[in-house]
Design a protein around this motif. Structure first.
Motif, PDB file in Angstrom:
ATOM      1  N   LEU A 131       0.263 -27.066 -19.715  1.00  0.00           N
ATOM      2  CA  LEU A 131      -0.808 -27.948 -20.217  1.00  0.00           C
ATOM      3  C   LEU A 131      -0.429 -28.469 -21.598  1.00  0.00           C
ATOM      4  O   LEU A 131      -0.392 -27.703 -22.567  1.00  0.00           O
ATOM      5  N   ILE A 132      -0.127 -29.771 -21.686  1.00  0.00           N
ATOM      6  CA  ILE A 132       0.349 -30.338 -22.950  1.00  0.00           C
ATOM      7  C   ILE A 132      -0.534 -31.506 -23.428  1.00  0.00           C
ATOM      8  O   ILE A 132      -0.961 -31.539 -24.555  1.00  0.00           O
ATOM      9  N   TYR A 133      -0.767 -32.468 -22.531  1.00  0.00           N
ATOM     10  CA  TYR A 133      -1.437 -33.709 -22.923  1.00  0.00           C
ATOM     11  C   TYR A 133      -2.914 -33.714 -22.517  1.00  0.00           C
ATOM     12  O   TYR A 133      -3.318 -32.939 -21.661  1.00  0.00           O
ATOM     13  N   GLU A 134      -3.661 -34.603 -23.142  1.00  0.00           N
ATOM     14  CA  GLU A 134      -5.086 -34.729 -22.823  1.00  0.00           C
ATOM     15  C   GLU A 134      -5.289 -34.891 -21.315  1.00  0.00           C
ATOM     16  O   GLU A 134      -6.180 -34.292 -20.726  1.00  0.00           O
ATOM     17  N   GLN A 135      -4.429 -35.710 -20.707  1.00  0.00           N
ATOM     18  CA  GLN A 135      -4.540 -35.947 -19.261  1.00  0.00           C
ATOM     19  C   GLN A 135      -4.384 -34.652 -18.455  1.00  0.00           C
ATOM     20  O   GLN A 135      -5.026 -34.483 -17.416  1.00  0.00           O
ATOM     21  N   ASP A 136      -3.555 -33.728 -18.944  1.00  0.00           N
ATOM     22  CA  ASP A 136      -3.358 -32.445 -18.242  1.00  0.00           C
ATOM     23  C   ASP A 136      -4.657 -31.641 -18.246  1.00  0.00           C
ATOM     24  O   ASP A 136      -5.030 -31.048 -17.229  1.00  0.00           O
ATOM     25  N   PHE A 137      -5.325 -31.617 -19.399  1.00  0.00           N
ATOM     26  CA  PHE A 137      -6.585 -30.869 -19.499  1.00  0.00           C
ATOM     27  C   PHE A 137      -7.671 -31.540 -18.652  1.00  0.00           C
ATOM     28  O   PHE A 137      -8.503 -30.866 -18.050  1.00  0.00           O
ATOM     29  N   TYR A 138      -7.628 -32.861 -18.602  1.00  0.00           N
ATOM     30  CA  TYR A 138      -8.549 -33.598 -17.739  1.00  0.00           C
ATOM     31  C   TYR A 138      -8.278 -33.266 -16.261  1.00  0.00           C
ATOM     32  O   TYR A 138      -9.201 -32.933 -15.511  1.00  0.00           O
ATOM     33  N   ASP A 139      -7.023 -33.340 -15.861  1.00  0.00           N
ATOM     34  CA  ASP A 139      -6.659 -33.082 -14.449  1.00  0.00           C
ATOM     35  C   ASP A 139      -7.070 -31.671 -14.025  1.00  0.00           C
ATOM     36  O   ASP A 139      -7.568 -31.461 -12.922  1.00  0.00           O
ATOM     37  N   LEU A 140      -6.833 -30.717 -14.915  1.00  0.00           N
ATOM     38  CA  LEU A 140      -7.208 -29.321 -14.650  1.00  0.00           C
ATOM     39  C   LEU A 140      -8.718 -29.215 -14.434  1.00  0.00           C
ATOM     40  O   LEU A 140      -9.191 -28.601 -13.466  1.00  0.00           O
TER      41      LEU A 140
END
Ligand code: HPA
Ligand code: ZN
Length: 333
Positions: A68-77
């Motif tokens: 988990l690195i980018y804002e999009q990763d936290f969103y996708d999760l």
């Protein structure tokens, strides 16, 4: 009964968003972000999910966070969890996140919070699922680190409702976090803490008296102390129990030994939750199903567990009323 559980409106109050990271998404994010996972494929990763205790699990759980690195990763999760929540008739949820497991890798607090909150807002609009975010401190780290974390998050104070306390319980008693919980209270935040999962009943007493918690996460070992059980009932403290987590982390040997039914019969405000569903083999409905089978729960028990989830949530009085009404209507039909 299983059919009844599936579509019953319910709230989930003990869910670590990082613990909802499914192997498929973990590998997808690893590829996208050029991160090497120490497992060849999803199947091999799943095979590693055998835990002797809480620490065995935490080691793998924190390693999983590295993708988990980018804002999009936290969103996708987060949006993946909400998709599951919708399928399982969750209408309200209060989500933990562990900022220190990301900020320690150089990820900005803002990146984490923005990604998670974007998914929460979208889930409310698209799927009518209300939710709150709970900032959880890692108890194996110092109080100083917790204070730094809280200070970094205060710029976005309106984005979360409470602070929590998780990670390695044994050897990290509540009193270690006295000051940071006091600070959080001064800023108007609510307070919860994991307690009595592996730690002794005394840690629950101290969570009440020193941290002044509004709700208790787990609380299994309260069963060892009759006075504590009385206190939890009198103070109307909600308990967020996690049956499949307890089984996987060997907090209970067998679900037939799980204390939830005894606690329910004692009048404690217990709820059913999944904790880290990707790692423990089930989301909220699988947790309900497992204890219903193991403890022979009645329809009345199931309904009470759902009603408790609304009553001990941090939702507004009007939202609670709305959710309780939905539950009544469900059982009337
Ligand atoms: N206990 C403590 N810390 C955790 C847990 C748990 O069950 N899940 C994620 N962090
Ligand atoms: Zn937990």
């Amino acid at each position: 009964m299983i059919e009844l559980i599936k579509e019953m409106p319910k709230a989930e109050l003990h869910l670590h968003i990082e613990g909802s990271l499914e192997p498929e998404l973990m590998f997808q994010l690893a590829k996208r972000n050029n991160i090497n996972l120490p497992y060849a494929n999803e199947e091999e990763l799943r095979k590693a999910y055998e835990f002797g205790n809480l620490q065995d699990f935490l080691d793998i759980y924190y390693a999983g966070c590295n993708v988990l690195i980018y804002e999009q990763d936290f969103y996708d999760l987060t949006i993946a969890y909400f998709r599951k929540a919708k399928e399982q008739s969750i209408i309200h949820t209060e989500i933990f996140f562990d900022p220190q497991s990301h900020t320690s890798r150089g990820i900005a607090m803002e990146t984490i919070v923005k990604g998670i909150r974007r998914a929460m807002k979208e889930a409310e609009v698209q799927w009518d699922i209300s939710s709150y975010l709970i900032l959880s401190f890692l108890r194996h780290l110092s109080e100083e680190s917790a204070i730094e974390t809280l200070e970094a998050a205060l710029a976005m104070k309106d984005e979360f409702i409470a602070v929590g306390l998780d990670s390695t319980e044994l050897g990290n008693p509540p009193e270690k976090f006295r000051n940071v919980f006091e600070m959080a209270a001064k800023h108007g935040l609510l307070k919860v803490a994991h307690g009595g999962e592996e730690g002794p009943a005394q840690y629950i007493w101290d969570s009440l008296s020193i941290l002044k918690i509004d709700r208790l996460d787990h609380g299994n070992r309260a069963m060892e102390d009759v006075d504590l059980l009385k206190k939890l009932a009198e103070q109307k403290i909600g308990l967020t129990l996690c049956p499949l987590s307890n089984l996987k982390l060997q907090v209970v040997k067998n679900l037939m030994n799980h204390p939830i039914k005894k606690m329910l019969d004692l009048g404690l405000l217990v709820t059913v939750n999944s904790d880290d569903p990707s790692y423990f083999g089930g989301y909220i409905n699988e947790n309900f199903e497992a204890i219903t089978n193991a403890l022979d729960l009645s329809k009345t028990d199931i309904k009470k567990l759902a009603a408790n989830s609304f009553n001990v949530s941090f939702a507004s009085a009007s939202r609670k009323q709305e959710m309780l009404l939905e539950l009544e209507e469900y059982f009337d039909n």
